[in-house]
Design a protein around this motif. Structure first.
Motif, PDB file in Angstrom:
ATOM      1  N   UNK A  79      -8.265  11.932   4.812  1.00  0.00           N
ATOM      2  CA  UNK A  79      -8.740  10.641   5.328  1.00  0.00           C
ATOM      3  C   UNK A  79     -10.188  10.749   5.774  1.00  0.00           C
ATOM      4  N   UNK A  80     -10.527  11.867   6.428  1.00  0.00           N
ATOM      5  CA  UNK A  80     -11.907  12.067   6.878  1.00  0.00           C
ATOM      6  C   UNK A  80     -12.874  12.033   5.705  1.00  0.00           C
ATOM      7  N   UNK A  81     -12.473  12.638   4.593  1.00  0.00           N
ATOM      8  CA  UNK A  81     -13.334  12.640   3.415  1.00  0.00           C
ATOM      9  C   UNK A  81     -13.542  11.250   2.845  1.00  0.00           C
ATOM     10  N   UNK A  82     -12.461  10.513   2.685  1.00  0.00           N
ATOM     11  CA  UNK A  82     -12.581   9.170   2.122  1.00  0.00           C
ATOM     12  C   UNK A  82     -13.249   8.210   3.106  1.00  0.00           C
ATOM     13  N   UNK A  83     -12.960   8.382   4.392  1.00  0.00           N
ATOM     14  CA  UNK A  83     -13.619   7.541   5.387  1.00  0.00           C
ATOM     15  C   UNK A  83     -15.110   7.800   5.441  1.00  0.00           C
ATOM     16  N   UNK A  84     -15.497   9.066   5.342  1.00  0.00           N
ATOM     17  CA  UNK A  84     -16.914   9.424   5.304  1.00  0.00           C
ATOM     18  C   UNK A  84     -17.598   8.821   4.088  1.00  0.00           C
ATOM     19  N   UNK A 261      -8.361   4.080  -6.693  1.00  0.00           N
ATOM     20  CA  UNK A 261      -7.484   4.253  -5.540  1.00  0.00           C
ATOM     21  C   UNK A 261      -6.166   4.895  -5.948  1.00  0.00           C
ATOM     22  N   UNK A 262      -5.596   4.429  -7.048  1.00  0.00           N
ATOM     23  CA  UNK A 262      -4.363   5.024  -7.563  1.00  0.00           C
ATOM     24  C   UNK A 262      -4.605   6.459  -8.022  1.00  0.00           C
ATOM     25  N   UNK A 263      -5.748   6.687  -8.642  1.00  0.00           N
ATOM     26  CA  UNK A 263      -6.072   8.020  -9.155  1.00  0.00           C
ATOM     27  C   UNK A 263      -6.220   9.032  -8.014  1.00  0.00           C
ATOM     28  N   UNK A 264      -6.943   8.653  -6.949  1.00  0.00           N
ATOM     29  CA  UNK A 264      -7.139   9.580  -5.840  1.00  0.00           C
ATOM     30  C   UNK A 264      -5.856   9.788  -5.040  1.00  0.00           C
ATOM     31  N   UNK A 265      -5.016   8.778  -4.984  1.00  0.00           N
ATOM     32  CA  UNK A 265      -3.705   8.962  -4.368  1.00  0.00           C
ATOM     33  C   UNK A 265      -2.886   9.953  -5.180  1.00  0.00           C
ATOM     34  N   UNK A 266      -2.977   9.851  -6.501  1.00  0.00           N
ATOM     35  CA  UNK A 266      -2.296  10.795  -7.390  1.00  0.00           C
ATOM     36  C   UNK A 266      -2.786  12.220  -7.147  1.00  0.00           C
ATOM     37  N   UNK A 267      -4.093  12.395  -6.922  1.00  0.00           N
ATOM     38  CA  UNK A 267      -4.646  13.725  -6.662  1.00  0.00           C
ATOM     39  C   UNK A 267      -3.953  14.359  -5.457  1.00  0.00           C
ATOM     40  N   UNK A 392     -16.818   1.232  -3.928  1.00  0.00           N
ATOM     41  CA  UNK A 392     -16.058   2.341  -3.371  1.00  0.00           C
ATOM     42  C   UNK A 392     -15.518   2.035  -1.972  1.00  0.00           C
ATOM     43  N   UNK A 393     -15.997   0.962  -1.349  1.00  0.00           N
ATOM     44  CA  UNK A 393     -15.515   0.636   0.006  1.00  0.00           C
ATOM     45  C   UNK A 393     -14.024   0.273  -0.005  1.00  0.00           C
ATOM     46  N   UNK A 394     -13.576  -0.720  -0.803  1.00  0.00           N
ATOM     47  CA  UNK A 394     -12.129  -1.001  -0.824  1.00  0.00           C
ATOM     48  C   UNK A 394     -11.322   0.181  -1.340  1.00  0.00           C
ATOM     49  N   UNK A 397     -10.908   2.495   1.663  1.00  0.00           N
ATOM     50  CA  UNK A 397      -9.992   1.892   2.634  1.00  0.00           C
ATOM     51  C   UNK A 397      -8.550   2.055   2.173  1.00  0.00           C
ATOM     52  N   UNK A 398      -8.322   1.777   0.893  1.00  0.00           N
ATOM     53  CA  UNK A 398      -6.987   1.874   0.316  1.00  0.00           C
ATOM     54  C   UNK A 398      -6.437   3.298   0.436  1.00  0.00           C
ATOM     55  N   UNK A 399      -7.250   4.281   0.049  1.00  0.00           N
ATOM     56  CA  UNK A 399      -6.787   5.668   0.080  1.00  0.00           C
ATOM     57  C   UNK A 399      -6.564   6.130   1.519  1.00  0.00           C
ATOM     58  N   UNK A 400      -7.441   5.730   2.434  1.00  0.00           N
ATOM     59  CA  UNK A 400      -7.270   6.107   3.840  1.00  0.00           C
ATOM     60  C   UNK A 400      -5.968   5.567   4.409  1.00  0.00           C
ATOM     61  N   UNK A 401      -5.648   4.315   4.085  1.00  0.00           N
ATOM     62  CA  UNK A 401      -4.395   3.715   4.570  1.00  0.00           C
ATOM     63  C   UNK A 401      -3.195   4.471   4.020  1.00  0.00           C
ATOM     64  N   UNK A 402      -3.258   4.796   2.729  1.00  0.00           N
ATOM     65  CA  UNK A 402      -2.151   5.524   2.100  1.00  0.00           C
ATOM     66  C   UNK A 402      -1.969   6.890   2.745  1.00  0.00           C
ATOM     67  N   UNK A 403      -3.068   7.622   2.916  1.00  0.00           N
ATOM     68  CA  UNK A 403      -2.968   8.971   3.457  1.00  0.00           C
ATOM     69  C   UNK A 403      -2.562   8.967   4.930  1.00  0.00           C
ATOM     70  N   UNK A 404      -3.002   7.952   5.664  1.00  0.00           N
ATOM     71  CA  UNK A 404      -2.640   7.865   7.076  1.00  0.00           C
ATOM     72  C   UNK A 404      -1.131   7.668   7.234  1.00  0.00           C
ATOM     73  N   UNK A 405      -0.532   6.975   6.272  1.00  0.00           N
ATOM     74  CA  UNK A 405       0.907   6.688   6.337  1.00  0.00           C
ATOM     75  C   UNK A 405       1.709   7.554   5.369  1.00  0.00           C
ATOM     76  N   UNK A 406       1.120   8.682   4.942  1.00  0.00           N
ATOM     77  CA  UNK A 406       1.763   9.490   3.912  1.00  0.00           C
ATOM     78  C   UNK A 406       3.126  10.012   4.370  1.00  0.00           C
TER      79      UNK A 406
END
Length: 463
Positions: A79-84, A261-267, A392-394, A397-406
């Motif tokens: 999350x820190x990486x994507x938020x940064x 967003x889907x791709x980075x979640x897959x990673x 890259x902003x949305x 945000x999308x990836x951070x939300x997903x990872x926060x609730x992983x």
């Protein structure tokens, strides 16, 4: 079984590379030596930059596990990486338009090297700093280099269609061959030489330093909007107005955000998906096969664009296939009994999932040069880096939300969500094709002696 699996894909890699390098003349444009020299210089730099990125890919998650962090802690680091990337990366990346894309590319190298050095510490705080630096570097990687290329291409008055050659070759090499070799090198350093999971990050820093030296020596500087009086806020406002004024740009941004967003979640998900009960899986080799599939996809995209196939048309089907591919883990969960025994080799259900993941990676390989082509057509030059970072902003945000609730969602739920978003991409791509078709042929009218408008022909829109 694994040996034959990798053997088959190794043969496919050789066939794909040979096919790409020996295309018939019908698949090529007639270019000039100056363009070939320019293209090869960019491909060398881009390959080195991507080597520095891909060497880290297979062992980011594994390194954090090695330091004793659980999935929740690892999620916070991601999350820190994507938020940064969303906050600091957007600002730094956007400054490239005003202060120079070459400078931004050099800053990428420096920032990512510093990020690699932080991996030597097991301190959560220092690893967090590394993720923040990595987030900034990621924004620069996916905006500054492409912006520099497009501007420099047209500065030299090269033919617009030649950009497709550079885009497809860059993805074939940087996201294909280089990524495969990087995965194998990482696996060799960690598994065969047994020198620890930090070794790939040190090797990445070396590649980045070499690339930085080449940029400093061979690249010229180019800019977007050079108005010194324009503030960063005004620059953001201009980019935002461009997005609001042109539906094609807005649609392109939504497509890119949902797909990436889907791709980075897959990673983040592929490692626990293939080893849900701590099965022993060869991270480096699996990563290499993913990149091989991506390389095959980029080769397909290269052929489609060389034959004047419309990107807006074929990408609709690519998104549908990628959506279906990420439903394989859902099918696997419904059909196969969950394994209760910990450890051991990859299960039959895991192999089925791996096959679906390879199809998805092939779609990723088609996506990258295709989205680059559309960006070069639709995004205005003066705000190119800024708009690309807006996209890259949305995404972040999308990836951070997903990872926060992983920890709150099952792998099945997250893969279902990603598959749904990819289906939405197909719908948005269809809309983009409709809007693009409407703007491609605009009626031209002349005024006759009575003052009435008479249609006399059509003009092709520049977008």
């Amino acid at each position: 079984m694994e040996f034959f699996f990798y053997l088959i894909f190794g043969i496919l890699a050789i066939i794909c590379a040979a096919s790409e390098l020996s295309k018939g003349q019908k698949d090529k444009y007639t270019t000039i030596p100056a363009f070939e020299a320019f293209k090869n210089n960019y491909l060398l730099v881009y390959s080195l930059m991507m080597a520095g990125d891909w060497l880290q890919g297979p062992y980011v998650y594994a390194l954090y596990q090695h330091y004793g962090y659980d999935q929740g802690d690892i999620g916070r680091l991601f999350i820190a990486g994507f938020g940064s990337s969303m906050v600091f990366g957007t600002i730094v990346g956007s400054l490239a338009d005003k202060h120079g894309r070459k400078r931004a590319s050099i800053l990428y190298c420096i920032t990512y090297i510093l990020s690699c050095w932080t991996k030597h510490s097991s301190s959560f705080a220092i690893l967090m700093v590394g993720r923040i630096l990595g987030g900034i570097a990621t924004s620069l990687l996916f905006s500054a280099f492409e912006s520099w290329l497009v501007a420099e291409h047209f500065k030299h008055n090269f033919e617009p269609q030649w950009l497709s050659l550079t885009f497809s070759k860059a993805i074939f090499l940087g996201n294909g061959l280089v990524a495969i070799v990087a995965g194998l090198i990482a696996n060799f350093l960690v598994v065969d030489l047994d020198i620890g999971p930090v070794a790939p990050f040190d090797t990445a820093a070396v590649f980045l330093a070499i690339g930085c030296a080449i940029i400093i020596k061979t690249w010229g500087e180019n800019y977007g909007d050079t108005n010194e009086e324009k503030t960063l806020q005004q620059q953001f406002q201009q980019a935002w107005n461009s997005i609001l004024a042109d539906e094609k740009i807005a649609l392109l941004g939504a497509i890119q955000s949902l797909f990436e967003g889907s791709m980075y979640t897959f990673v983040f998900l592929w490692t626990p998906a293939l080893s849900p009960n701590e099965q022993t899986i060869p991270h480096g080799f699996i990563f290499a096969t993913f990149m091989l599939a991506s390389m095959i996809g980029s080769s397909i995209a290269s052929r489609l664009m060389a034959r004047s196939s419309r990107v807006e048309t074929y990408m609709q089907y690519v998104f549908l296939v990628s959506s279906a591919a990420l439903l394989v883990p859902v099918y696997n969960q419904l059909v196969f009994e969950p394994e209760v025994e910990k450890g051991g080799p990859m299960t039959s259900g895991g192999r089925l999932q791996l096959l679906g993941f390879l199809v998805f990676e092939a779609c990723v390989g088609i996506f990258w040069p295709s989205i680059m082509k559309m960006r070069s057509q639709y995004i205005p030059e003066e705000s190119r880096s800024t708009i690309m970072n807006f996209f890259r902003i949305p995404l972040n945000i999308f990836v951070c939300i997903v990872l926060y609730n992983v920890s709150a969602f099952s792998l099945t739920a997250m893969f279902t969500m990603c598959s749904t978003f990819l289906g939405v991409c197909a719908l948005l791509q269809y809309r983009l094709q409709q809007v693009s078709d409407r703007h491609r042929r605009l009626p031209l009218k002349e005024t006759d002696n009575d003052g009435d408008g008479i249609e006399v022909g059509t003009v092709v829109d520049s977008h």
